[in-house]
Design a protein around this motif. Structure first.
Motif, short mmCIF file in Angstrom:
data_model
loop_
_atom_site.label_atom_id
_atom_site.label_comp_id
_atom_site.label_asym_id
_atom_site.label_seq_id
_atom_site.Cartn_x
_atom_site.Cartn_y
_atom_site.Cartn_z
N VAL A 1 -1.06 7.09 16.48
CA VAL A 1 -1.54 6.09 18.27
C VAL A 1 -2.06 4.93 17.74
CG1 VAL A 1 -3.22 7.16 19.26
CG2 VAL A 1 -2.19 8.85 18.43
N LEU A 2 -2.28 4.16 18.77
CA LEU A 2 -2.47 2.75 18.91
C LEU A 2 -4.34 2.76 19.70
CD1 LEU A 2 -2.32 -0.31 18.07
CD2 LEU A 2 -1.89 -0.48 20.71
N MET A 3 -5.54 3.07 18.63
CA MET A 3 -6.55 2.89 19.57
C MET A 3 -6.91 1.81 20.00
SD MET A 3 -7.61 6.09 18.71
CE MET A 3 -8.76 5.71 20.00
N VAL A 4 -7.08 1.80 21.57
CA VAL A 4 -7.77 0.32 22.13
C VAL A 4 -9.41 0.53 22.48
CG1 VAL A 4 -7.13 -0.76 24.19
CG2 VAL A 4 -5.19 0.74 23.77
N ALA A 43 -10.22 -1.21 29.06
CA ALA A 43 -9.96 -0.77 27.61
C ALA A 43 -9.42 0.33 27.99
CB ALA A 43 -11.21 -0.79 25.96
N LYS A 44 -10.00 1.17 29.17
CA LYS A 44 -8.94 2.28 29.78
C LYS A 44 -8.33 2.02 30.68
CE LYS A 44 -13.44 5.06 30.26
NZ LYS A 44 -13.82 5.96 30.64
N ASP A 45 -7.68 0.87 31.00
CA ASP A 45 -6.78 0.22 31.81
C ASP A 45 -5.29 -0.02 30.75
OD1 ASP A 45 -7.96 1.47 34.50
OD2 ASP A 45 -8.72 -1.27 34.67
N GLN A 69 -5.16 -0.84 15.14
CA GLN A 69 -6.36 -1.26 17.25
C GLN A 69 -6.03 -2.02 17.63
OE1 GLN A 69 -10.32 -2.45 16.59
NE2 GLN A 69 -10.45 -2.07 14.43
N LEU A 70 -6.08 -2.22 18.75
CA LEU A 70 -5.60 -3.79 19.50
C LEU A 70 -7.52 -4.28 19.76
CD1 LEU A 70 -3.28 -5.15 21.07
CD2 LEU A 70 -4.40 -3.89 23.42
N VAL A 71 -7.62 -5.03 19.42
CA VAL A 71 -8.54 -5.73 19.50
C VAL A 71 -8.33 -7.06 20.73
CG1 VAL A 71 -10.38 -7.50 18.69
CG2 VAL A 71 -9.47 -5.40 17.21
N THR A 72 -8.99 -7.12 21.61
CA THR A 72 -8.92 -8.21 22.51
C THR A 72 -10.02 -8.96 22.77
OG1 THR A 72 -7.83 -6.00 24.52
CG2 THR A 72 -8.85 -7.65 25.06
N TYR A 90 -4.95 -10.65 22.75
CA TYR A 90 -5.05 -9.70 21.67
C TYR A 90 -4.63 -9.08 20.50
CZ TYR A 90 -4.60 -8.29 26.81
OH TYR A 90 -5.34 -8.55 28.04
N ALA A 91 -5.05 -8.47 19.86
CA ALA A 91 -4.29 -8.69 18.17
C ALA A 91 -3.98 -7.57 17.69
CB ALA A 91 -5.13 -9.75 17.50
N VAL A 92 -3.16 -6.96 16.97
CA VAL A 92 -3.16 -5.69 16.67
C VAL A 92 -3.19 -5.75 14.97
CG1 VAL A 92 -1.30 -4.03 15.98
CG2 VAL A 92 -1.09 -5.77 18.09
#
Length: 290
Positions: A42-45, A62-64, A87-90, A103-105
């Motif tokens: 799972v990728l956390m956002v 983040a939910k979208d 995680q995905l950092v915006t 965005y950075a993974v």
């Protein structure tokens, strides 16, 4: 016995491969070559803190974003990342009258494994944090993000000797249902004898398999002591998605399959094995080319 064999390929836009957890699908991007840790399931956002959004808008965005990625078969969940999570950092910055999301993974070690620039968003709409503007931005940026994540996963598969790309596929034969007589037991037993090959390994534990084969039999009386038997063999991946199907139609005497299938099961399994092998090999080649 009259038999007709149809191999019905059901290609998917997004598919998993190998024994490692694989949430990231699509086309390769540039940053995947540096990945050395397999992606988590799972990728956390999390809600971004440096994206020029208020708290409520950041949570909504983040939910979208998680929802849009999930729609593309990238398992993503909105919420804070714990230690060991991907995680995905915006982030975002102003550029004239626009805001440019980025965005950075981030891997479990806290290091970035890929980055992508989002599409520009009018600064006023972004700052207002309206639901429509944020949803549109998330929908636009989810596609390049899915490609970046696909590249990360692809590089892992290519470098890991245990991945599907570097070994024969493992197949588990599941249940056959609906057959009259002893067909539900005879068909999978005979298939287990014919399915293994130098390019395909049979396993007895479903958790070890890359693909699972299940069968459904429909027997319909067709007059004059005959019955039309349809055998549908489905090939499923590790996410239980159908990646192919082999369908056989048999016009038989009712006595040929009741109470025992005998030679009919042997012939049907031999024929089905060839089609199933082709479905599995095609899927492996498709993944190798992606």
């Amino acid at each position: 016995m009259r038999m007709k064999n149809l191999i019905l390929g059901l290609p998917l836009l997004l598919a998993a491969c190998g024994t490692l957890p694989e949430p990231f699908y699509g086309n390769p991007g540039r940053e995947g070559a540096i990945l050395s840790i397999p992606p988590a399931p799972v990728l956390m956002v999390p809600a971004p803190t440096g994206a020029l959004l208020g708290d409520d808008a950041a949570k909504l965005y983040a939910k979208d974003l998680a929802a849009q990625l999930a729609d593309m078969d990238v398992p993503s969940i909105y919420g804070p990342a714990a230690k060991g999570d991907w995680q995905l950092v915006t982030t975002a910055k102003l550029a004239g009258n626009n805001v440019l999301p980025a965005y950075a993974v981030m891997g479990p070690n806290g290091k970035p494994y890929g980055q992508v620039q989002g599409a520009p968003v009018p600064a006023a709409a972004w700052a207002d944090g309206t639901a429509d503007a944020l949803q549109d931005a998330a929908a636009t940026d989810a596609r390049p993000l899915s490609k970046l994540l696909a590249n990360i996963n692809a590089r892992v598969q290519q470098s890991n000797p245990l991945s599907l790309e570097n070994r024969p596929p493992r197949v588990f034969i599941g249940k056959v249902t609906g057959a009259p007589g002893d067909g539900d037991s005879a068909l999978p037993l005979d298939l287990s004898r014919d399915l293994p090959s130098p390019d395909l390994e049979l396993v007895t534990n479903a958790k070890q398999a890359d693909f699972t084969v299940t069968g459904v039999v429909k027997a319909t009386p067709s007059g004059q002591g005959q019955v039309t038997v349809e055998l549908d063999w489905s090939v499923l991946d590790t996410n239980h998605r159908k990646i192919g199907q082999v369908t056989q139609l048999h016009v038989l005497a009712a006595s040929d399959i009741s109470p025992y299938w005998g030679d009919v099961a042997v012939a049907a399994a031999t024929e089905a094995a060839s089609g199933i092998q082709q479905v599995v090999i095609n899927e492996k080649l498709k993944k190798k080319a992606s």
